[in-house]
Design a protein around this motif. Structure first.
Motif, mmCIF file in Angstrom:
data_model
loop_
_atom_site.group_PDB
_atom_site.id
_atom_site.type_symbol
_atom_site.label_atom_id
_atom_site.label_comp_id
_atom_site.label_asym_id
_atom_site.label_seq_id
_atom_site.Cartn_x
_atom_site.Cartn_y
_atom_site.Cartn_z
ATOM 1 N N THR A 115 -47.466 -45.339 42.233
ATOM 2 C CA THR A 115 -46.950 -45.978 43.451
ATOM 3 C C THR A 115 -46.203 -44.973 44.330
ATOM 4 N N ARG A 143 -46.992 -40.260 30.306
ATOM 5 C CA ARG A 143 -45.597 -40.519 29.903
ATOM 6 C C ARG A 143 -45.414 -40.065 28.455
ATOM 7 N N ARG A 151 -50.270 -47.835 23.418
ATOM 8 C CA ARG A 151 -49.339 -46.964 24.149
ATOM 9 C C ARG A 151 -49.735 -45.505 23.926
ATOM 10 N N TYR A 152 -50.042 -44.837 25.005
ATOM 11 C CA TYR A 152 -50.552 -43.473 24.928
ATOM 12 C C TYR A 152 -49.733 -42.579 25.850
ATOM 13 N N GLU A 161 -51.850 -51.336 46.149
ATOM 14 C CA GLU A 161 -50.617 -51.392 46.930
ATOM 15 C C GLU A 161 -50.955 -51.951 48.317
ATOM 16 N N LEU A 295 -38.615 -49.968 36.608
ATOM 17 C CA LEU A 295 -38.587 -48.971 37.679
ATOM 18 C C LEU A 295 -37.606 -49.448 38.737
ATOM 19 N N ALA A 315 -47.980 -56.142 27.670
ATOM 20 C CA ALA A 315 -48.131 -56.243 29.130
ATOM 21 C C ALA A 315 -49.430 -55.576 29.563
ATOM 22 N N ILE A 316 -50.364 -56.387 30.072
ATOM 23 C CA ILE A 316 -51.607 -55.796 30.599
ATOM 24 C C ILE A 316 -51.318 -55.129 31.926
ATOM 25 N N LEU A 317 -50.370 -55.678 32.665
ATOM 26 C CA LEU A 317 -50.109 -55.128 33.988
ATOM 27 C C LEU A 317 -48.718 -55.527 34.441
ATOM 28 N N GLY A 318 -48.219 -54.768 35.406
ATOM 29 C CA GLY A 318 -46.916 -55.115 35.968
ATOM 30 C C GLY A 318 -46.857 -54.677 37.425
ATOM 31 N N PHE A 339 -49.212 -53.498 42.182
ATOM 32 C CA PHE A 339 -49.221 -53.648 40.722
ATOM 33 C C PHE A 339 -50.011 -52.502 40.123
ATOM 34 N N ALA A 340 -49.848 -52.305 38.830
ATOM 35 C CA ALA A 340 -50.744 -51.414 38.090
ATOM 36 C C ALA A 340 -51.135 -52.089 36.785
ATOM 37 N N ILE A 341 -52.438 -52.076 36.533
ATOM 38 C CA ILE A 341 -52.977 -52.608 35.285
ATOM 39 C C ILE A 341 -53.093 -51.437 34.315
ATOM 40 N N GLY A 342 -52.683 -51.627 33.065
ATOM 41 C CA GLY A 342 -52.951 -50.618 32.041
ATOM 42 C C GLY A 342 -54.397 -50.779 31.608
ATOM 43 N N ARG A 345 -55.190 -51.128 27.922
ATOM 44 C CA ARG A 345 -54.872 -52.456 27.367
ATOM 45 C C ARG A 345 -55.842 -53.514 27.871
#
Ligand code: HAM
Length: 453
Positions: A115, A143, A151-152, A161, A295, A315-318, A339-342, A345
């Motif tokens: 973002t 990360r 989690r990677y 956006e 964030l 959480a698939i996305l946030g 938003f961002a989708i993982g 996941r």
């Protein structure tokens, strides 16, 4: 990350002096912990997701943006926030040597999220001129988190956006609701069932200042009993206490004041309208006034989609609104939401298998005998031009081996290319599942194969 170049040259020296050595299992070079190879047939699922994303987001008039995978560290420090776990603990940062002696070294970071990069690009290219911008991206993020299921350290996000001056309607609750409705549509199209949309409003900057003050007061008498991170957060940025995962701290956190009690009238109304429009669009949601997101740039609407099948990392996305982000990066006042989708996941929660979405060869072309390779490659070329998936054998294979290879690959047909077939222009097309064989003229082959696609 130190000075990679010197490390590489030292290593090269080592290899040169010792020469090639037989490799044992523990000397084998492997992918770094937290990163992984995406292999076929699983990549078919990733392609299926990305193709569907392009179609669905396209229908909402989103266009793709691609930003660099590394940026100035300051972008994330200012955008995401110094006190967040992402910036304070998880970034891959290194000092880049200045090109000229006089130039200062610069701190660079592999993007932990996209973002901030998109808003930087928006400001840098003055995209404001175009009114409301609807941008989406797909790509790797980095990360330094403790790797576990879902989690990677290199993971993939699909994000979108919506950014623009207030006059373009970017602040409207319609934007929030439309984005959430688009996500519900995408998940439905992908066949993902059993998701929950958790929704909250974390208010505007003024609400949060009052809320942070209330948190500070509530934390003051109890913070000494909390973990070191929380003791620091309680002073510098109390909202971040909600990111705490330490089990012993949770009963204290549970007693803290709730953001829903600190929203001013405009924020309350905005949130009310988001909920109303969502309800009329038929998108179910659950209110969660503990959802503050990890964030710092968020304002007002904040949300996550969770999925029961994912385990701890559910959480698939946030995402959410970030009405002040552009200004904090030195840009114009342009409200935004996204938003961002993982993607890792999302792929795990798909109801489909790789086989269901992969394309198997339509035909296995079996050249039989010397000189037939050159005929077979010409035939393959003609068929592939008709969008037929063709796999090519080799003239040294016996017919039995060709048929076995074709079956193993899952090809629907075997096409036999022998001297006789080439001279008459009529080819044997064998259905590998039923064993049925028919003779087909060269110019009808594509039609015959396609008929069964
Ligand atoms: P985020 O919640 O930090 O938000 O990340 C969004 C999603 O990325 C998470 O819900 C999760 O599915 C996935 N994710 C995050 N970290 C990892 C990881 N280590 N391994 C696998 N998946 C992960 C953001 O990044 C914001 N930029 C979202 C946004 C866009 N807000 C407004 N616009």
């Amino acid at each position: 990350m130190g000075h990679p170049q010197s490390a590489v040259s030292q290593h090269t020296l080592l290899v040169r002096t010792t020469g090639p050595q037989p490799t044992t299992n523990d000397q084998m070079i492997k992918a770094i912990r937290g990163t992984r190879d995406l292999l076929p047939p699983d990549t078919a699922l990733w392609n299926f997701v990305e193709k569907t994303v392009g179609e669905v987001f396209g229908a909402y008039n989103f266009q793709e943006i691609r930003t660099p995978i590394f940026e100035a560290t300051e972008l994330f420090a200012r955008g995401v926030g110094e006190e967040t776990d992402i910036v304070s603990k998880e970034m891959f940062t290194w000092e880049d040597r200045g090109r000229a002696q006089s130039e200062k070294n610069q701190l660079l970071t592999l993007r932990p999220e996209n973002t901030a990069g998109v808003v930087r690009a928006y400001i840098e290219h003055n995209l404001q001129q175009r009114g409301l911008n609807k941008l989406y991206y797909i790509g790797p993020q980095f990360r330094r988190e403790r790797p576990q299921k879902g989690r990677y350290r290199q993971f993939y996000q699909i994000g979108a956006e919506v950014i623009g001056p207030a006059s373009s309607g970017s602040e409207s609750p319609m934007r929030d609701a439309e984005l959430l409705e688009m996500l519900a549509t995408l998940l439905d199209r992908l066949g993902v069932t059993g998701w929950t949309l958790e929704l909250n409003s974390i208010g505007c900057a003024a609400d949060r200042a009052r809320y942070n003050e209330a948190l500070r007061q509530a934390l003051d008498p109890v913070k000494d009993k909390m973990c070191g991170d929380c003791q620091r957060r309680a002073v510098t940025n109390p909202l971040r206490v909600f990111d705490c995962k330490v089990p012993e701290d949770q009963p204290i956190i549970e007693q803290l004041p709730r953001i829903s009690e600190y929203l001013d009238e405009p924020c309350r109304q905005h949130f009310g309208q988001v909920k109303e429009i969502l309800t009329s669009a038929g998108v179910p949601f659950t209110l969660n006034d503990r959802l503050v997101r990890g964030l710092d740039y968020y304002t007002r609407t904040a949300f996550e989609f969770t999925h029961g099948a994912l385990g701890a990392q559910n959480a698939i996305l946030g995402g959410g609104r970030y009405d002040g982000l552009s200004e904090s990066l030195g840009g114009p006042p342009v409200p935004g939401i996204g938003f961002a989708i993982g993607e890792d996941r999302l792929v795990m929660s798909l109801g489909k298998t790789a086989e269901e979405v992969s394309r198997k060869p339509d035909v296995y072309i079996a050249p039989l005998g010397a000189g037939m390779n050159k005929e077979a490659i010409r035939l393959a070329r003609e068929l592939r031009r008709h969008n037929i998936v063709a796999e090519l054998g080799d003239e040294t294979f016996r017919l039995k081996k060709s048929l076995e290879t074709g079956s193993k690959l899952g090809a629907k047909y075997a096409l036999i290319v022998g001297e006789n077939e080439v001279s008459t222009g009529v080819f044997a097309l064998k259905n590998l599942a039923t064993g049925e064989q028919k003779s087909v003229a060269r110019n009808e082959l594509a039609g015959a194969i396609r008929a069964s696609q």
